[in-house]
Write a protein that holds these residues in place. Structure first.
Motif, PDB file in Angstrom:
ATOM      1  N   VAL A  12       0.864  -1.183   0.000  1.00 30.92           N
ATOM      2  CA  VAL A  12       0.000   0.000   0.000  1.00 30.92           C
ATOM      3  C   VAL A  12       0.899   1.231   0.000  1.00 30.92           C
ATOM      4  O   VAL A  12       1.687   1.430   0.925  1.00 30.92           O
ATOM      5  CB  VAL A  12      -0.920   0.010   1.234  1.00 30.92           C
ATOM      6  N   THR A  13       0.776   2.046  -1.032  1.00 34.24           N
ATOM      7  CA  THR A  13       1.618   3.236  -1.154  1.00 34.24           C
ATOM      8  C   THR A  13       0.830   4.527  -1.149  1.00 34.24           C
ATOM      9  O   THR A  13       1.411   5.607  -1.193  1.00 34.24           O
ATOM     10  CB  THR A  13       2.447   3.162  -2.453  1.00 34.24           C
ATOM     11  N   ASP A  14      -0.489   4.450  -1.119  1.00 36.22           N
ATOM     12  CA  ASP A  14      -1.348   5.633  -1.137  1.00 36.22           C
ATOM     13  C   ASP A  14      -1.965   5.817   0.242  1.00 36.22           C
ATOM     14  O   ASP A  14      -2.646   4.929   0.750  1.00 36.22           O
ATOM     15  CB  ASP A  14      -2.447   5.455  -2.188  1.00 36.22           C
ATOM     16  N   ARG A  15      -1.693   6.959   0.866  1.00 33.91           N
ATOM     17  CA  ARG A  15      -2.203   7.194   2.210  1.00 33.91           C
ATOM     18  C   ARG A  15      -3.726   7.167   2.251  1.00 33.91           C
ATOM     19  O   ARG A  15      -4.338   6.683   3.214  1.00 33.91           O
ATOM     20  CB  ARG A  15      -1.705   8.538   2.743  1.00 33.91           C
ATOM     21  N   LEU A  16      -4.373   7.664   1.200  1.00 35.01           N
ATOM     22  CA  LEU A  16      -5.832   7.675   1.161  1.00 35.01           C
ATOM     23  C   LEU A  16      -6.390   6.253   1.159  1.00 35.01           C
ATOM     24  O   LEU A  16      -7.418   5.986   1.778  1.00 35.01           O
ATOM     25  CB  LEU A  16      -6.321   8.441  -0.078  1.00 35.01           C
ATOM     26  N   GLU A  17      -5.697   5.332   0.481  1.00 38.20           N
ATOM     27  CA  GLU A  17      -6.140   3.943   0.483  1.00 38.20           C
ATOM     28  C   GLU A  17      -6.061   3.347   1.883  1.00 38.20           C
ATOM     29  O   GLU A  17      -6.934   2.575   2.291  1.00 38.20           O
ATOM     30  CB  GLU A  17      -5.299   3.117  -0.495  1.00 38.20           C
ATOM     31  N   VAL A  18      -5.010   3.692   2.618  1.00 38.21           N
ATOM     32  CA  VAL A  18      -4.872   3.182   3.987  1.00 38.21           C
ATOM     33  C   VAL A  18      -5.979   3.745   4.877  1.00 38.21           C
ATOM     34  O   VAL A  18      -6.634   3.006   5.623  1.00 38.21           O
ATOM     35  CB  VAL A  18      -3.492   3.544   4.562  1.00 38.21           C
ATOM     36  N   GLN A  19      -6.185   5.051   4.805  1.00 42.84           N
ATOM     37  CA  GLN A  19      -7.203   5.680   5.651  1.00 42.84           C
ATOM     38  C   GLN A  19      -8.598   5.162   5.321  1.00 42.84           C
ATOM     39  O   GLN A  19      -9.391   4.886   6.227  1.00 42.84           O
ATOM     40  CB  GLN A  19      -7.142   7.203   5.485  1.00 42.84           C
ATOM     41  N   THR A  20      -8.883   5.002   4.024  1.00 43.81           N
ATOM     42  CA  THR A  20     -10.196   4.498   3.634  1.00 43.81           C
ATOM     43  C   THR A  20     -10.337   3.023   3.985  1.00 43.81           C
ATOM     44  O   THR A  20     -11.374   2.586   4.492  1.00 43.81           O
ATOM     45  CB  THR A  20     -10.419   4.705   2.130  1.00 43.81           C
ATOM     46  N   GLY A  21      -9.293   2.247   3.716  1.00 43.79           N
ATOM     47  CA  GLY A  21      -9.349   0.822   3.985  1.00 43.79           C
ATOM     48  C   GLY A  21      -9.520   0.498   5.452  1.00 43.79           C
ATOM     49  O   GLY A  21     -10.208  -0.460   5.813  1.00 43.79           O
ATOM     50  N   LEU A  22      -8.914   1.285   6.323  1.00 38.57           N
ATOM     51  CA  LEU A  22      -9.009   1.061   7.765  1.00 38.57           C
ATOM     52  C   LEU A  22     -10.085   1.918   8.411  1.00 38.57           C
ATOM     53  O   LEU A  22     -10.271   1.858   9.630  1.00 38.57           O
ATOM     54  CB  LEU A  22      -7.661   1.351   8.429  1.00 38.57           C
ATOM     55  N   ASN A  23     -10.769   2.723   7.605  1.00 37.22           N
ATOM     56  CA  ASN A  23     -11.843   3.594   8.098  1.00 37.22           C
ATOM     57  C   ASN A  23     -11.330   4.605   9.118  1.00 37.22           C
ATOM     58  O   ASN A  23     -11.962   4.860  10.152  1.00 37.22           O
ATOM     59  CB  ASN A  23     -12.979   2.759   8.706  1.00 37.22           C
ATOM     60  N   ILE A  24     -10.167   5.173   8.839  1.00 36.75           N
ATOM     61  CA  ILE A  24      -9.575   6.192   9.706  1.00 36.75           C
ATOM     62  C   ILE A  24      -9.953   7.563   9.172  1.00 36.75           C
ATOM     63  O   ILE A  24      -9.769   7.836   7.986  1.00 36.75           O
ATOM     64  CB  ILE A  24      -8.035   6.062   9.744  1.00 36.75           C
ATOM     65  N   PRO A  25     -10.476   8.449  10.012  1.00 35.26           N
ATOM     66  CA  PRO A  25     -10.810   9.801   9.530  1.00 35.26           C
ATOM     67  C   PRO A  25      -9.572  10.526   9.011  1.00 35.26           C
ATOM     68  O   PRO A  25      -8.451  10.273   9.456  1.00 35.26           O
ATOM     69  CB  PRO A  25     -11.381  10.486  10.773  1.00 35.26           C
ATOM     70  N   GLU A  26      -9.778  11.436   8.091  1.00 38.85           N
ATOM     71  CA  GLU A  26      -8.677  12.217   7.546  1.00 38.85           C
ATOM     72  C   GLU A  26      -8.323  13.399   8.428  1.00 38.85           C
ATOM     73  O   GLU A  26      -7.300  14.052   8.216  1.00 38.85           O
ATOM     74  CB  GLU A  26      -9.028  12.703   6.136  1.00 38.85           C
ATOM     75  N   GLU A  27      -9.152  13.685   9.422  1.00 40.15           N
ATOM     76  CA  GLU A  27      -8.862  14.749  10.375  1.00 40.15           C
ATOM     77  C   GLU A  27      -9.581  14.439  11.678  1.00 40.15           C
ATOM     78  O   GLU A  27     -10.464  13.596  11.727  1.00 40.15           O
ATOM     79  CB  GLU A  27      -9.296  16.108   9.824  1.00 40.15           C
ATOM     80  N   GLY A  28      -9.196  15.141  12.722  1.00 42.16           N
ATOM     81  CA  GLY A  28      -9.790  14.919  14.034  1.00 42.16           C
ATOM     82  C   GLY A  28      -8.747  15.145  15.109  1.00 42.16           C
ATOM     83  O   GLY A  28      -7.854  15.991  14.966  1.00 42.16           O
ATOM     84  N   VAL A  29      -8.826  14.379  16.192  1.00 36.51           N
ATOM     85  CA  VAL A  29      -7.860  14.482  17.290  1.00 36.51           C
ATOM     86  C   VAL A  29      -6.718  13.506  17.020  1.00 36.51           C
ATOM     87  O   VAL A  29      -6.933  12.300  16.911  1.00 36.51           O
ATOM     88  CB  VAL A  29      -8.531  14.179  18.642  1.00 36.51           C
TER      89      VAL A  29
END
Length: 710
Positions: A280-297
Motif C-alpha cells: 500500500v503506497t497511497d495514504r488515502l487507500e490506507v485511511q479508507t481501507g481502515l476507516n480512519i478519519p482524515e482529520e480529528g484528534v
C-alpha cells in the motif's frame, strides 16, 4: 514423474519408421546455443529394438503411421554445472525450448524438433477441414486485465497452488506466494492491496506466514542440520522453499465514478489467481481501507510490528485521528476513552499528547440542553495523583524546528495551554509544593454540606447495608437542624447520648449498627479535609468549569490514600450529579467536560461493599448518558481488569500499551491475535481498538511530548 528421469517425446507425423534416440547422443557446448545435436551412429540392432507396435490405429498401414522420435533430457548434473544457482529455472527453460517450434513459442529450437513438420509440410498446408495431429495453442484472452508491474514492485502473487481461493460470509482463504526478493519486507499485520480487473482493489492484512518445501528434500535430518550449523556451510537457498502469506480481507476499495471519492465496502469478491499482491503506497487507500478519519484528534502514526507505515504521499507516514465531529453522531470522546499499560510504558506521556489535542480554539462541542445549541470549547478536568499534568501550562523547550514543522504538517497541536490552573485542596498538615509549573494555584476546601446528597463520601469501605441505611437516616435528620452543617457539628450530634437513645429506643437504628456508624464516621482524616480555612469548592465552581480551561487537581502531596480518594470522589460527584440531574449548576450543566481520571481503578473498581456499589452505579449512569450530556471520561490505568464491567463496557476507544498481566489483557476483549502481541509492545507502541472509528490497528505515539514532560 520427474523431469530429470523422463525422456521427452516429439510427435512426428508421416514418418514411416519409429526410431529411438541414440544411447550416446550428447549436446556439445558449441552446438547448444544453435540448437543442434551431435550423435554417434546408431547400430541396426538398436533400430530394430526401437520399433514398436503402432498404438494409434492397428488396422492402418504401419508404413503410414506417425512415430515418436525420442530425445533424452539433460541430466541434473549438467543443469547444475551450467547454472548452479538456479538449475530448476534452467531445466524448465530447456524443457520448454525442446517443445518450441513453429507454433509461435520463442526460444532456441534443437534441430530434431524440426521433424514436427517435414520440409514439404507446413501449417498452411492443412485445410480447415483437416485436423492437426495435436491440440493447437489457445491464444491469451485479451479481455483479462492484469496490472502492468515491475517484479520489484509486487510482493508476490495470489496462488491456488496450496489451497483453493475462497471467500464466505464467515471468512476467506486467500494465499499469496511471496517472491524471495520481498520476503524480508513482510510482517504479520502488513497491509496490502490486490487489484481486480475493473479498478477495484481488495484491501487486506497479512494474517499468517509460513514456509513450505518447494522440492522433495528432507531438511529434518541430522546430516542436514550439521551441514547448516557448520560455519563453512553454504547459506540456505531460500528459493528452495515456498514463502506463503495468508491474507485477511478487510474491505474492497472502489469509486462509484472515476471522479468520485474513494470508498469501501465489505469484501464480497475473490481475486483471480496470479494477481499481483502490492504494497500500500497511497495514504488515502490506507485511511479508507481502515476507516480512519482524515482529520480529528491526533493519536499517533500507523505502524506494523513497531515500524512506521510509509507511503508515497507527503508526509509519508499515516496519521491516526480520532473522529471528533458530528458527521456520524456525537464525537467519540463522549463515548469515552481508556489508556492502559504497565508502569513505565508511557501512559502519562501519551495522555499529555492526546489531551493537548482537545484544547484547541477550533475544537468545540454543542450541548443539547443549551437553549441556543451553541458550540463551546471543552473544559478538561484532570485528577492528577503524580502532579504531572500541571506541566501542560509549560512549553517543551526541547522541541526543534523540524519537530514543529512535522507537527504542523499533520495537524498536531503543540505548545502550552495558558488557561491551565491547579486547584489545591487544603489539608491539615499537608502542603502542596507547586514547583513543577508556573500555573496559577487556587486553594479550596470541601464543605460538609456536600455530604447531604452524597452520603457515600463518608461511608467507609466495608460498611454493612444496615449501617449505610442508618447513616442516611442520621444525615437527613441532621441537615434539618438549624445549626451550621459542619463535620464537627455532625459528630457532636451523633455522639450525644440523647440522640443515641432516641434512635435506638425507637428502633429506627439497631444499637450495634448505630455504634458502628459512630466509630466509622468519627475519623481523624475526615476532620483534616472538611471545612478547612479556605474557599469552599462550591463557591469556585465557575472558576473550575470554564470552557477552554484545564483544571488540574493534584493529590501527590497528600499522604493518606483515603483523603486522596475523598477529594477525587467529591469532584467526580459534583460533575456527575449536575450533569445527570434535570437541574444543576449552570457552570457544569452548560459546559462540555472531559474528565481525565488517572489511576481510574482506584475509584471505579468492582463493587466491594454498599457504598462502592453506589459509586459504581452512579458513574455507570454517567458513562451511559455522557454522550448526550457532553461528558467524556478519559480513563488511565495499569489495572483495567479492576474497573467494573458496567463502566468499561461503555468505553468505545481503548489505547493499549504493553501489559504483562493475563487478567488485564483478557479484560480488554480484543481479538486473540492482538492479545498475543500486547506483552511485546515497545514503549510508545500501542494497539487501538475503536470500533466506531476504525478497524483495530497498531500505532506509534510521538517521540516528543508536545508540552513539558519531566
Amino acid at each position: 514423474m520427474k523431469y530429470e528421469d523422463a525422456d521427452i517425446f516429439a510427435f512426428i507425423p508421416n514418418k514411416m519408421k519409429q526410431t529411438s534416440a541414440p544411447e550416446n547422443a550428447t549436446i556439445s557446448e558449441k552446438d547448444a546455443g544453435s540448437g543442434k545435436t551431435t550423435a554417434s551412429k546408431e547400430s541396426p540392432d538398436n533400430e530394430t529394438k526401437g520399433r514398436k507396435k503402432d498404438s494409434f490405429n492397428e488396422t492402418s498401414d504401419p508404413d503410414t503411421q506417425p512415430v515418436f522420435e525420442e530425445f533424452p533430457a539433460p541430466s541434473p548434473e549438467t543443469l547444475i554445472e551450467n547454472d548452479p544457482q538456479n538449475f530448476s529455472d534452467t531445466g524448465s527453460k530447456i524443457f520448454a525450448e525442446s517443445l518450441s517450434g513453429p507454433s509461435g513459442l520463442s526460444g532456441a529450437v534443437p534441430e530434431p524438433v524440426s521433424s514436427f513438420f517435414p520440409d514439404d509440410l507446413s501449417i498452411a498446408d492443412f485445410s480447415e477441414k483437416e485436423e492437426l495431429p495435436f491440440e493447437t495453442f489457445e491464444k491469451y484472452d485479451p479481455g483479462v486485465s492484469i496490472a502492468t508491474l515491475s517484479p520489484v514492485e509486487a510482493f508476490g502473487i495470489v496462488t491456488t497452488g496450496i489451497e483453493p481461493l475462497e471467500i464466505t460470509p464467515s471468512g476467506a482463504t486467500i494465499t499469496g506466494y511471496i517472491s524471495s526478493a520481498h520476503r524480508s519486507e513482510i510482517r504479520l499485520g502488513t497491509y496490502v492491496v490486490v487489484p481486480y480487473e475493473d479498478e477495484e482493489k481488495l484491501f487486506a492484512r497479512v494474517g499468517k506466514l509460513q514456509y513450505r518445501q518447494e522440492f522433495a528434500v528432507d531438511d529434518a535430518t541430522e546430516i542436514h542440520s550439521r551441514r547448516m550449523l557448520n560455519a563453512r556451510a553454504s547459506p540456505i537457498n531460500e528459493a528452495d522453499y515456498k514463502f506463503l502469506a495468508c491474507l485477511d480481507p478487510l474491505c474492497i476499495l472502489y469509486r462509484k465514478r472515476a471522479e468520485s471519492e474513494l470508498t469501501r465496502r465489505m469484501a464480497d469478491r475473490i481475486p483471480r489467481p496470479n494477481t499481483p499482491i502490492l504494497p500500500v503506497t497511497d495514504r488515502l487507500e490506507v485511511q479508507t481501507g481502515l476507516n480512519i478519519p482524515e482529520e480529528g484528534v491526533f493519536l499517533g502514526h500507523l505502524s506494523v510490528g513497531g515500524e512506521l507505515l510509509k507511503t508515497h504521499s507527503e508526509p509519508e507516514t499515516v496519521a491516526y485521528y480520532l473522529r471528533n465531529d458530528y458527521s456520524m453522531g456525537d464525537p467519540l470522546i463522549f463515548r469515552h476513552m481508556l489508556i492502559c499499560g504497565s508502569t513505565g510504558t508511557g501512559k502519562t506521556f501519551l495522555s499529555k499528547n492526546i489531551l493537548r489535542q482537545f484544547m484547541t480554539d477550533g475544537n468545540r462541542y454543542r450541548l443539547r440542553s443549551s437553549p441556543d445549541k451553541a458550540k463551546k470549547n471543552p473544559c478538561l478536568v484532570i485528577m492528577d495523583p503524580q502532579d504531572e499534568y500541571s506541566q501542560i501550562f509549560e512549553d517543551n523547550d526541547t522541541l526543534t524546528d523540524d519537530d514543529k514543522f512535522r507537527f504542523d504538517s499533520e495537524n498536531v497541536t503543540y505548545g502550552r495551554v495558558q488557561s491551565t490552573k491547579a486547584f489545591v485542596a487544603k489539608i491539615d498538615g499537608q502542603k502542596y509544593p507547586g514547583d513543577k509549573s508556573r500555573a496559577e494555584q487556587i486553594e479550596f476546601t470541601i464543605p460538609f454540606s456536600l455530604v447531604e446528597h452524597n452520603s457515600w463520601l463518608i461511608a467507609a469501605a466495608g460498611m454493612s447495608e444496615l449501617q449505610y441505611i442508618g447513616l442516611e437516616v442520621l444525615l437527613v435528620d441532621f441537615f434539618k437542624l438549624s445549626v451550621p452543617h459542619t463535620y464537627q457539628n455532625f459528630i457532636s450530634h451523633i455522639e450525644n447520648e440523647g440522640t443515641r437513645s432516641y434512635y435506638v429506643d425507637s428502633n429506627r437504628i439497631h444499637e450495634s449498627s448505630y455504634d458502628g456508624i459512630v466509630r466509622r464516621v468519627n475519623s481523624k482524616f475526615f476532620s483534616k479535609v472538611f471545612d478547612r480555612d479556605a474557599t469552599p469548592i462550591t463557591d469556585v465552581l465557575d472558576k473550575i468549569f470554564k470552557p477552554g480551561q484545564i483544571s488540574v487537581f493534584p493529590t501527590e502531596y497528600i499522604s493518606s490514600p483515603r483523603i486522596r480518594d475523598l477529594i477525587v470522589l467529591t469532584i467526580m460527584s459534583l460533575i456527575v450529579d449536575n450533569k445527570l440531574n434535570t437541574t444543576g449548576i449552570d457552570a457544569i450543566k452548560e459546559t462540555p467536560i472531559i474528565l481525565a481520571l488517572d489511576e481510574a481503578h482506584r475509584y471505579l473498581s468492582k463493587a466491594n461493599g454498599e457504598h462502592a456499589r453506589l459509586i459504581i452505579s452512579r458513574f455507570a449512569d454517567a458513562a451511559r448518558q455522557g454522550r448526550k450530556e457532553a461528558l467524556g471520561l478519559f480513563l488511565i490505568t495499569q489495572d483495567p481488569q479492576d474497573i467494573d464491567d458496567t463502566v468499561i463496557k461503555q468505553v468505545n476507544t481503548k489505547l493499549i500499551l504493553n501489559l504483562n498481566n493475563d487478567a488485564a489483557i483478557s479484560s480488554l476483549k480484543v481479538p486473540k491475535e492482538y492479545e498475543r502481541r500486547i506483552p511485546y509492545l515497545k514503549k510508545g507502541q500501542m494497539i487501538i481498538h475503536s470500533p466506531d472509528n476504525s478497524d483495530i490497528v497498531e500505532i506509534l505515539g510521538l517521540s516528543n511530548c508536545v508540552v513539558r514532560h519531566r
